[in-house]
Design an enzyme around this catalytic site. Sequence first.
Site, PDB file in Angstrom:
ATOM      1  N   CYS A  24       0.905  -0.918   0.097  1.00  0.00           N
ATOM      2  CA  CYS A  24       0.087   0.078  -0.043  1.00  0.00           C
ATOM      3  C   CYS A  24       0.818   1.153  -0.034  1.00  0.00           C
ATOM      4  O   CYS A  24       2.131   1.261   0.222  1.00  0.00           O
ATOM      5  CB  CYS A  24      -0.849   0.135   1.304  1.00  0.00           C
ATOM      6  SG  CYS A  24      -2.016  -1.249   1.380  1.00  0.00           S
ATOM      7  N   GLY A  71      -0.647   0.519  -4.996  1.00  0.00           N
ATOM      8  CA  GLY A  71      -1.908   0.195  -4.910  1.00  0.00           C
ATOM      9  C   GLY A  71      -2.934   0.748  -5.730  1.00  0.00           C
ATOM     10  O   GLY A  71      -3.028   1.968  -5.914  1.00  0.00           O
ATOM     11  N   CYS A 109      12.227  -5.147   4.067  1.00  0.00           N
ATOM     12  CA  CYS A 109      11.788  -6.112   2.699  1.00  0.00           C
ATOM     13  C   CYS A 109      12.711  -5.734   1.696  1.00  0.00           C
ATOM     14  O   CYS A 109      12.577  -4.741   0.964  1.00  0.00           O
ATOM     15  CB  CYS A 109      10.284  -5.604   2.758  1.00  0.00           C
ATOM     16  SG  CYS A 109       9.752  -6.731   1.129  1.00  0.00           S
ATOM     17  N   TYR A 149      12.032  -5.015  -6.694  1.00  0.00           N
ATOM     18  CA  TYR A 149      10.690  -4.812  -7.420  1.00  0.00           C
ATOM     19  C   TYR A 149       9.982  -3.662  -7.157  1.00  0.00           C
ATOM     20  O   TYR A 149       9.608  -3.027  -8.180  1.00  0.00           O
ATOM     21  CB  TYR A 149       9.875  -6.095  -7.580  1.00  0.00           C
ATOM     22  CG  TYR A 149       8.858  -5.945  -8.202  1.00  0.00           C
ATOM     23  CD1 TYR A 149       8.485  -6.115  -9.696  1.00  0.00           C
ATOM     24  CD2 TYR A 149       7.571  -5.902  -7.440  1.00  0.00           C
ATOM     25  CE1 TYR A 149       7.323  -5.836 -10.037  1.00  0.00           C
ATOM     26  CE2 TYR A 149       6.285  -5.568  -8.140  1.00  0.00           C
ATOM     27  CZ  TYR A 149       6.314  -5.627  -9.362  1.00  0.00           C
ATOM     28  OH  TYR A 149       5.239  -5.587 -10.170  1.00  0.00           O
ATOM     29  N   CYS A 203       5.049 -15.075   1.881  1.00  0.00           N
ATOM     30  CA  CYS A 203       5.232 -14.075   2.566  1.00  0.00           C
ATOM     31  C   CYS A 203       4.149 -13.818   3.490  1.00  0.00           C
ATOM     32  O   CYS A 203       2.889 -13.821   2.886  1.00  0.00           O
ATOM     33  CB  CYS A 203       5.551 -12.670   1.567  1.00  0.00           C
ATOM     34  SG  CYS A 203       5.781 -10.988   2.661  1.00  0.00           S
ATOM     35  N   CYS A 257      14.798  -8.531   5.406  1.00  0.00           N
ATOM     36  CA  CYS A 257      14.157  -9.632   5.353  1.00  0.00           C
ATOM     37  C   CYS A 257      14.409 -10.642   4.123  1.00  0.00           C
ATOM     38  O   CYS A 257      14.057 -10.106   3.115  1.00  0.00           O
ATOM     39  CB  CYS A 257      12.626  -9.441   5.520  1.00  0.00           C
ATOM     40  SG  CYS A 257      11.695 -10.995   5.688  1.00  0.00           S
ATOM     41  N   CYS A 265      11.238 -14.862   2.154  1.00  0.00           N
ATOM     42  CA  CYS A 265      10.548 -15.545   1.032  1.00  0.00           C
ATOM     43  C   CYS A 265      11.725 -16.293   0.083  1.00  0.00           C
ATOM     44  O   CYS A 265      11.305 -17.111  -0.504  1.00  0.00           O
ATOM     45  CB  CYS A 265       9.943 -14.504   0.060  1.00  0.00           C
ATOM     46  SG  CYS A 265      11.134 -13.223  -0.410  1.00  0.00           S
TER      47      CYS A 265
END
Length: 467
Positions: free
Chosen positions: A6, A32, A242, A248, A388, A438, A441
């Site tokens: 978001c 978003g 992240c 990306y 995730c 992190c 994934c």
Amino acid sequence: MKREYCGLFGIYGHPEAARMAYFGLYALQHRGQESAGIVTWDGSGIREQRGMGLVHDVFSERHLGKELKGSIALGHVRYSTTGVSLIRNAQPFLVRFKDWHIGVGHNGNLVNTLELRQELEHDGSIFQTTMDTEVFVHLIAKHMNGSTIEEAIIKACARVKGAYSLLILANNKLIAVRDPHGIRPLCLGRLNDNYVFASETCAFDLIEAEYIRQVEPGEMLVVEGGRLTSHRLLETAPKRQCIFELIYFARPDSMVFDEGVYERRKTMGAALAKEAPVDADFVMPFPDSGNYAAVGYSQASGMPLELAMIRNHYVGRTFIQPSQDMRNFSVRVKLNPVRSMIEGKRILIVEDSIVRGTTIRTRVKKLRELGAREIHMRVSCPAIRFPCFYGIDFSSKGELIAATTPVNDIARFIGLDSLHYLSIPGLLDSVVEKDAHCLACFDGNYPIAPCAHQGKMCLEAESKVVG
């Protein structure tokens, strides 16, 4: 790839706060495309406009010029990670509690939503939505008795687990909060004498605001009366930002986690060229996400870069389509190869990621049909093997082709002559803070353990059981 975050934007003290928020959300539209909302404080209450669709569809000159009065504004663009796509789930989420008018915008995903909601309902709370964001509001209200709004927010954050960057408009205060791990981004800027907040710095660029710094993990910033104060949350934790923002999701012209996104993606491409060289006629990206890693690969390898796949910029993102058939149709509409560049050529494609592999397989099949002699692929992130739970909507391992399929078999499924994913060490060498991200994934090491019944539709399932 099915990804969704978001976008948040907030501004304090500007005479056209709503208009500035509109421009900020416009710059953050890539984060978003499901719904958008702006709320303002007019000195006595909160004004709001929320709706489904893109920013320019939701707001009109009437909203920005007349209805959304006030010098404090909070804006949000959403694509859901918890809760279905309905207007009642559009943010910012608003409540009135005693003398407080509160609006909350949330980027991220909580992993203990269901447990907290059941506890709050048991104590008498009534929920209007199926968003995890509403849990925050009830927790804040629960701790308001005898506490300041700042103290109540800190106590609420002590109860939640997961990823959250928050902007909270509480009467004449604008409050920014980032979770202790700093999983989701949030930036602080300044426009003349006005403080501004945004998920990415590209929103500052559009309104010509100055980027100051990121909101630190575990920090709460409060703007009141034009004065900025910093507070710390009760919990401390190691940084786990992240890394998909850099791979990306963030716009390439943004700074995220105090790193330039464009430069990081080029560096990832250069690392790929070092790890997995290939003898081909040219490098090409699948636009737009692979563009910058492809530039890095080309420059590091000396291989020419060609834009042999052309994007139709008037088509929305494929992951928003409601069915796989529609996604496949959108792939054909969205990208079209330059036929004269393909026949008889040895092609190296640089892509940012592979989730299911079905979209890329359709594109590669088209290149084969046009006579490509060889097709190789290099991916600028490691293989995604684990779901995730912090705001990217691939929440089941069954969706991830690399979770169960060896790389050589993935290459055969897609129709490639060779396939290489960037290694985790190669990825970490491409960013500045090597120990601050992190990687769950890729390696399954979750900084916050997911709870039972976790998933985007967990609250819908719970409401059906209760009802």
